[in-house]
Design an enzyme around this catalytic site. Sequence first.
Site, short mmCIF file in Angstrom:
data_model
loop_
_atom_site.label_atom_id
_atom_site.label_comp_id
_atom_site.label_asym_id
_atom_site.label_seq_id
_atom_site.Cartn_x
_atom_site.Cartn_y
_atom_site.Cartn_z
N ASP A 43 -30.54 18.19 9.19
CA ASP A 43 -31.09 16.86 9.51
C ASP A 43 -32.26 17.10 10.46
O ASP A 43 -32.24 18.05 11.25
CB ASP A 43 -30.01 16.01 10.20
N LYS A 48 -28.90 14.77 17.10
CA LYS A 48 -27.70 14.67 16.27
C LYS A 48 -27.17 16.07 15.93
O LYS A 48 -25.97 16.33 16.00
CB LYS A 48 -28.08 13.93 14.98
N THR A 134 -27.43 7.04 -3.07
CA THR A 134 -27.49 6.05 -4.14
C THR A 134 -28.95 5.82 -4.50
O THR A 134 -29.74 5.41 -3.65
CB THR A 134 -26.88 4.72 -3.66
N GLU A 164 -21.47 9.37 -4.84
CA GLU A 164 -20.26 9.32 -4.01
C GLU A 164 -19.74 7.89 -4.00
O GLU A 164 -20.52 6.95 -4.00
CB GLU A 164 -20.68 9.76 -2.60
N ARG A 167 -15.78 4.99 1.00
CA ARG A 167 -15.95 3.80 1.85
C ARG A 167 -15.97 4.25 3.31
O ARG A 167 -15.21 5.17 3.68
CB ARG A 167 -14.77 2.85 1.66
N LEU A 283 -10.64 -8.78 -4.00
CA LEU A 283 -10.52 -10.22 -4.22
C LEU A 283 -10.15 -10.89 -2.90
O LEU A 283 -9.50 -11.93 -2.89
CB LEU A 283 -9.47 -10.52 -5.29
N GLY A 286 -13.84 -14.12 2.32
CA GLY A 286 -14.18 -13.96 3.74
C GLY A 286 -15.53 -14.54 4.05
O GLY A 286 -15.95 -15.55 3.48
N CYS A 293 -24.45 -0.60 2.24
CA CYS A 293 -24.51 -0.32 0.80
C CYS A 293 -24.65 -1.56 -0.08
O CYS A 293 -25.64 -1.70 -0.79
CB CYS A 293 -23.28 0.48 0.38
N LYS A 296 -27.96 -3.78 0.07
CA LYS A 296 -29.11 -3.01 -0.38
C LYS A 296 -28.99 -2.64 -1.87
O LYS A 296 -29.97 -2.73 -2.62
CB LYS A 296 -29.19 -1.75 0.50
#
Length: 483
Positions: A43, A48, A134, A164, A167, A283, A286, A293, A296
């Site tokens: 990176d 980081k 993605t 990938e 979550r 389902l 909310g 993700c 976008k």
Amino acid sequence: MQLMDSMDSGNRPISIAVVGTGYVGLVAAVCFAEMGHAVTCVDNDEQKIRALKDGIAPIHEQYLPELLGRHGSNSVRFTTSLHEATATAEAVFIAVGTPQADGSGEADLSYVEAVACEIARSLVSYCVIVEKSTVPVYTNEWIRRIMERNGVAPEHFDVASNPEFLREGTAIADFLHPDRVLVGADSDHAVDLLERIYRPLTNGEYYRRTGSIPGRCSSHNPPPLVKTSAKSAEIIKHASNAFLATKISFINAVANLCEAVDANVEDVARGMGMDSRIGEKFLRPGIGYGGSCFPKDVAAFRTVAEQAGVDFGLLGEVEKINASQKRRFVAKVRSALWTLRGKRLGVLGLAFKGGTDDIRESPALEIVQILLQEGCNIAAYDPAGMERAQRELPPSRQMRYATDAYDAVDGADALLILTDWAEFGQLDLLRVHGCLRYPIVIDGRNMYSPAAMLQHGLMYLSIGRPASYPAREISVAASAARG
Ligand code: UGA
């Protein structure tokens, strides 16, 4: 430059470079190391990388500190030099950000392009370049073109797509226990290498190891590896996220209908979800989906379709319902409190969902911002998201960060639940009642049964379920109606 002629079919560790230390890159890097490969993770953020070298996890993620500790000093190395990381790698996974470009739904692929150019300058032997981020369909072709434009001969590299499906919050377990491993490639060499990389999972060997991360897969039930073209894999990733977002907007619209006719969306979702063609997951109604993700990716997929001349208006509706869900919640707060200016609200949850410190595109944060604009005073608590939230929304006369859930609720005119952290579903309701100025709870995540709230004397408004009013509130409402 040497072309690897025959790939051995054994289980030897593969030398892997992962570019990007975001959720996907960092998780992929430590998980590849956990599977037995030699990984270099790169990176350009020096701070980081320094922290990662010291074993400090930059994100709140279950099992990440454990895997950093297990592999951080041997099979996964951290560096800021892309050249060093990719020079000897057999596979380079690109896991850099693909944010939404300003003013359009399109994905900004400039980071992917910059990485591809640098890989082209660093290659010394045959290598498979794998898209992990993605990306829109055709990105693999663009990477190929960029490599060739930068002087790499076509026989010295392949491009593959291996998206990938992890979550946030359960990323490590999702990576090591996937529903499927998706390999999109148009060359046998690339397919073969990716098959070997994932073999410890697909042949079930990983799940027999002592200390392996627990999850849904086992040596008897290993994940399948699905092979497609690179383009199909790119579309599978975008379409999967867009479909899940559609499911959420669909149930949110159904919830709104349930509210209008006094039905209960929980019952409706259960009844629908028992149909195996529909399925019970995603389902939960909310305050709308958020995160780095879905918003976008729905926009990017809609734009991909538009550019290909395909009318995918459904996705525009999905976005519309998602945006209106936040406004409806604010209207609900107003309906319970009459006016908003000067009201003190205890807010539980700032992250975009429970189990993460990520506040990107968080519907909770957006609702807090609207309420602040309306003149409310807010005391908010989130178990992991407060540090990041404070950078967006510094403490002020109107905005206070609380030390725990009860501190947030103390003296408030109402309690709002905005993120589905498990602990917010296990509050001591007697204590909550005692802390609140008025016994009003407005729950954007349906964490409680209306009956339990009623039992504790709390007026309870949730999503898509009939509101429950304690006897006193009913008489107040009745006398208000009588004028
Ligand atoms: C999502 C996908 O679930 C992953 O499969 C995918 O790999 C990832 O995006 C990605 O592309 O990187 P994530 O953003 O971590 O994962 O979060 P989810 O658990 O999917 O939740 C997304 C949003 O939908 C959250 O705001 C959540 O609260 C909301 N949600 C989810 C609902 O409102 N209702 C539901 O039933 C489920």
